[in-house]
Design a protein around this motif. Structure first.
Motif, PDB file in Angstrom:
ATOM      1  N   GLY A  52       0.712  -1.222  -0.072  1.00 42.80           N
ATOM      2  CA  GLY A  52       0.118   0.049   0.057  1.00 42.80           C
ATOM      3  C   GLY A  52       0.801   1.201  -0.195  1.00 42.80           C
ATOM      4  N   VAL A  53       1.814   1.371   0.748  1.00 50.31           N
ATOM      5  CA  VAL A  53       2.786   2.415   0.865  1.00 50.31           C
ATOM      6  C   VAL A  53       3.307   2.682  -0.467  1.00 50.31           C
ATOM      7  CG1 VAL A  53       4.891   3.418   1.961  1.00 50.31           C
ATOM      8  CG2 VAL A  53       3.116   2.313   3.526  1.00 50.31           C
ATOM      9  N   ILE A  54       4.007   1.342  -1.177  1.00 48.53           N
ATOM     10  CA  ILE A  54       4.547   1.606  -2.266  1.00 48.53           C
ATOM     11  C   ILE A  54       4.030   2.063  -3.494  1.00 48.53           C
ATOM     12  CG2 ILE A  54       6.271   0.425  -3.851  1.00 48.53           C
ATOM     13  CD1 ILE A  54       7.132  -1.358  -1.639  1.00 48.53           C
ATOM     14  N   ALA A  55       2.656   1.290  -3.384  1.00 52.08           N
ATOM     15  CA  ALA A  55       1.816   1.613  -4.740  1.00 52.08           C
ATOM     16  C   ALA A  55       1.100   2.903  -4.408  1.00 52.08           C
ATOM     17  CB  ALA A  55       0.804   0.564  -4.645  1.00 52.08           C
ATOM     18  N   LEU A  56       0.776   3.635  -3.317  1.00 49.56           N
ATOM     19  CA  LEU A  56       0.359   4.857  -3.353  1.00 49.56           C
ATOM     20  C   LEU A  56       1.310   5.976  -3.409  1.00 49.56           C
ATOM     21  CD1 LEU A  56      -2.304   4.514  -0.288  1.00 49.56           C
ATOM     22  CD2 LEU A  56      -2.695   4.962  -2.573  1.00 49.56           C
ATOM     23  N   SER A  57       2.632   5.509  -3.064  1.00 50.55           N
ATOM     24  CA  SER A  57       3.892   6.429  -3.371  1.00 50.55           C
ATOM     25  C   SER A  57       3.872   6.635  -4.883  1.00 50.55           C
ATOM     26  CB  SER A  57       4.884   6.110  -2.758  1.00 50.55           C
ATOM     27  OG  SER A  57       5.678   4.918  -3.497  1.00 50.55           O
ATOM     28  N   ASP A 123      -0.638   4.907   9.971  1.00 51.37           N
ATOM     29  CA  ASP A 123       0.876   4.480   9.713  1.00 51.37           C
ATOM     30  C   ASP A 123       1.149   4.384   8.404  1.00 51.37           C
ATOM     31  OD1 ASP A 123       1.282   4.254  12.553  1.00 51.37           O
ATOM     32  OD2 ASP A 123       0.570   1.918  12.419  1.00 51.37           O
ATOM     33  N   VAL A 124       0.153   4.197   7.489  1.00 49.27           N
ATOM     34  CA  VAL A 124       0.128   4.209   6.209  1.00 49.27           C
ATOM     35  C   VAL A 124       0.450   5.698   5.687  1.00 49.27           C
ATOM     36  CG1 VAL A 124      -0.992   3.778   3.947  1.00 49.27           C
ATOM     37  CG2 VAL A 124      -1.023   1.983   5.476  1.00 49.27           C
ATOM     38  N   LEU A 125      -0.320   6.527   6.230  1.00 47.91           N
ATOM     39  CA  LEU A 125      -0.131   7.953   5.583  1.00 47.91           C
ATOM     40  C   LEU A 125       1.095   8.590   6.069  1.00 47.91           C
ATOM     41  CD1 LEU A 125      -3.770   9.565   6.654  1.00 47.91           C
ATOM     42  CD2 LEU A 125      -2.564   9.475   4.156  1.00 47.91           C
ATOM     43  N   GLU A 126       1.448   8.059   7.441  1.00 51.87           N
ATOM     44  CA  GLU A 126       2.983   8.602   7.802  1.00 51.87           C
ATOM     45  C   GLU A 126       4.007   8.030   7.035  1.00 51.87           C
ATOM     46  OE1 GLU A 126       3.337  10.488  10.414  1.00 51.87           O
ATOM     47  OE2 GLU A 126       1.851  10.343  11.801  1.00 51.87           O
ATOM     48  N   GLY A 127       3.796   6.998   6.547  1.00 56.64           N
ATOM     49  CA  GLY A 127       4.956   6.305   5.511  1.00 56.64           C
ATOM     50  C   GLY A 127       5.042   7.033   4.067  1.00 56.64           C
ATOM     51  N   LEU A 128       3.817   7.559   3.753  1.00 60.33           N
ATOM     52  CA  LEU A 128       3.583   8.494   2.401  1.00 60.33           C
ATOM     53  C   LEU A 128       4.044   9.695   2.781  1.00 60.33           C
ATOM     54  CD1 LEU A 128      -0.047   7.373   1.276  1.00 60.33           C
ATOM     55  CD2 LEU A 128       2.178   6.679   0.070  1.00 60.33           C
ATOM     56  N   PHE A 129       4.062  10.186   3.975  1.00 61.05           N
ATOM     57  CA  PHE A 129       4.670  11.377   4.079  1.00 61.05           C
ATOM     58  C   PHE A 129       6.202  11.388   4.263  1.00 61.05           C
ATOM     59  CE2 PHE A 129       0.572  13.337   5.811  1.00 61.05           C
ATOM     60  CZ  PHE A 129       0.639  14.734   5.003  1.00 61.05           C
ATOM     61  N   LEU A 146      -2.113  13.358  -0.647  1.00 62.05           N
ATOM     62  CA  LEU A 146      -2.210  12.965   0.681  1.00 62.05           C
ATOM     63  C   LEU A 146      -3.714  13.299   1.505  1.00 62.05           C
ATOM     64  CD1 LEU A 146       1.389  13.477   1.721  1.00 62.05           C
ATOM     65  CD2 LEU A 146       0.407  11.424   1.384  1.00 62.05           C
ATOM     66  N   GLY A 147      -4.081  14.422   1.195  1.00 63.73           N
ATOM     67  CA  GLY A 147      -5.366  14.768   1.724  1.00 63.73           C
ATOM     68  C   GLY A 147      -6.496  13.756   0.991  1.00 63.73           C
ATOM     69  N   GLN A 148      -6.445  13.631   0.003  1.00 60.40           N
ATOM     70  CA  GLN A 148      -7.675  12.937  -0.743  1.00 60.40           C
ATOM     71  C   GLN A 148      -7.480  11.454  -0.097  1.00 60.40           C
ATOM     72  OE1 GLN A 148     -10.206  13.846  -2.537  1.00 60.40           O
ATOM     73  NE2 GLN A 148      -9.348  15.795  -2.339  1.00 60.40           N
ATOM     74  N   VAL A 149      -6.152  10.706  -0.085  1.00 59.07           N
ATOM     75  CA  VAL A 149      -6.186   9.846   0.404  1.00 59.07           C
ATOM     76  C   VAL A 149      -6.656   9.495   1.816  1.00 59.07           C
ATOM     77  CG1 VAL A 149      -4.565   7.805   1.133  1.00 59.07           C
ATOM     78  CG2 VAL A 149      -3.860   8.927  -1.254  1.00 59.07           C
ATOM     79  N   ALA A 150      -6.257  10.435   2.878  1.00 53.72           N
ATOM     80  CA  ALA A 150      -6.716  10.476   4.054  1.00 53.72           C
ATOM     81  C   ALA A 150      -8.113  10.592   4.135  1.00 53.72           C
ATOM     82  CB  ALA A 150      -6.379  11.779   4.771  1.00 53.72           C
ATOM     83  N   LYS A 151      -9.015  11.184   3.311  1.00 49.26           N
ATOM     84  CA  LYS A 151     -10.410  11.161   3.239  1.00 49.26           C
ATOM     85  C   LYS A 151     -10.929   9.740   3.035  1.00 49.26           C
ATOM     86  CE  LYS A 151     -11.353  16.029   1.898  1.00 49.26           C
ATOM     87  NZ  LYS A 151     -11.838  16.992   0.947  1.00 49.26           N
TER      88      LYS A 151
END
Length: 239
Positions: A52-57, A123-129, A146-151
């Motif tokens: 998830g972290v890699i793909a979203l990045s 934690d996923v969001l933290e990884g993306l940041f 990142l805001g859209q992912v968070a929503k």
């Protein structure tokens, strides 16, 4: 087996351009994954979390319309990934780049899989940041992404602002925002909240909810930022 070994085995079953969703759900290479004994256990969450972290990045890298080799290296820089492990991470990154699915599908799939494990989604969001700021800057397109992912993860705008506060330039951080509290909070409430944050984000706690030990960087930096914010407020209040 390390998370990179698990990822390599799982990713090997997918062809370039295949559906990354199979990795997110643990469908590919499932026989090599260590199970925690129940659905949604820590070991079962390791591969989906990492993918998830890699793909979203990868999708975040395309947010500005350009994907370069530096975007892949941002992951390596953020988590100190070895050259060998980076080959596996880069494979998933490239799969995600070429997958027709948008970031929305990935985010929603993770939100469904980790339902009831809100801290793991954080934690996923933290990884993306970590990846977004690997070049020592958080660009507007990345912040919007990142805001859209968070929503899609179910976080409110206020909750997202608190998460973001931990990743902006040190001199511009509002310590109250970093801790996720209002300036009107009492000293006793502040101390209790601070102790809870530190406990929740200890490396052992992250691994207990499914964050691979290779991602311990997330916990180390987060706790350091929390300590710094609390110390600043405590000094100002003389408590």
């Amino acid at each position: 087996m390390s998370i990179w070994g698990k990822l390599a085995t799982a990713a090997a079953e997918l062809s370039i351009g295949g559906q990354i969703g199979a990795l997110l759900s643990g469908g590919a290479g499932k026989d090599v994954l260590d199970h925690a004994g129940k659905q949604g256990g820590p070991a079962e969450n390791e591969v989906p979390f990492t993918v998830g972290v890699i793909a979203l990045s990868a999708k975040m890298a395309k947010a500005d319309g350009v994907v370069t080799g530096d975007e892949v290296n941002a992951f390596k820089d953020a988590f100190k990934v070895s050259a060998v492990a980076m080959k596996h991470a880069a494979r998933v990154f490239n799969l995600a780049k070429q997958d027709v699915a948008g970031y929305e599908a990935y985010a929603e799939q993770l939100a469904t899989m980790f339902k009831g494990n809100r801290k793991l989604l954080e934690d996923v969001l933290e990884g993306l940041f970590h990846i977004a700021k690997a070049d020592e800057a958080l660009h507007p397109q990345e912040e919007q992404f990142l805001g859209q992912v968070a929503k899609r993860f179910g976080f409110t705008d206020t909750e997202f602002s608190y998460i973001k506060a931990r990743h902006i330039i040190v001199g511009k951080r509002n310590p109250y925002d970093v801790l996720g509290v209002k300036p009107s909070i009492s000293n006793e409430e502040l101390k209790s909240h601070y102790r809870r944050l530190v406990a929740e984000n200890h490396p052992d706690k992250l691994m207990a909810r499914g964050v691979p030990e290779e991602f311990v960087t997330i916990a180390i930096e987060k706790v350091a930022t929390i300590n710094e914010a609390y110390d600043a407020i405590a000094k100002y209040r003389a408590i």
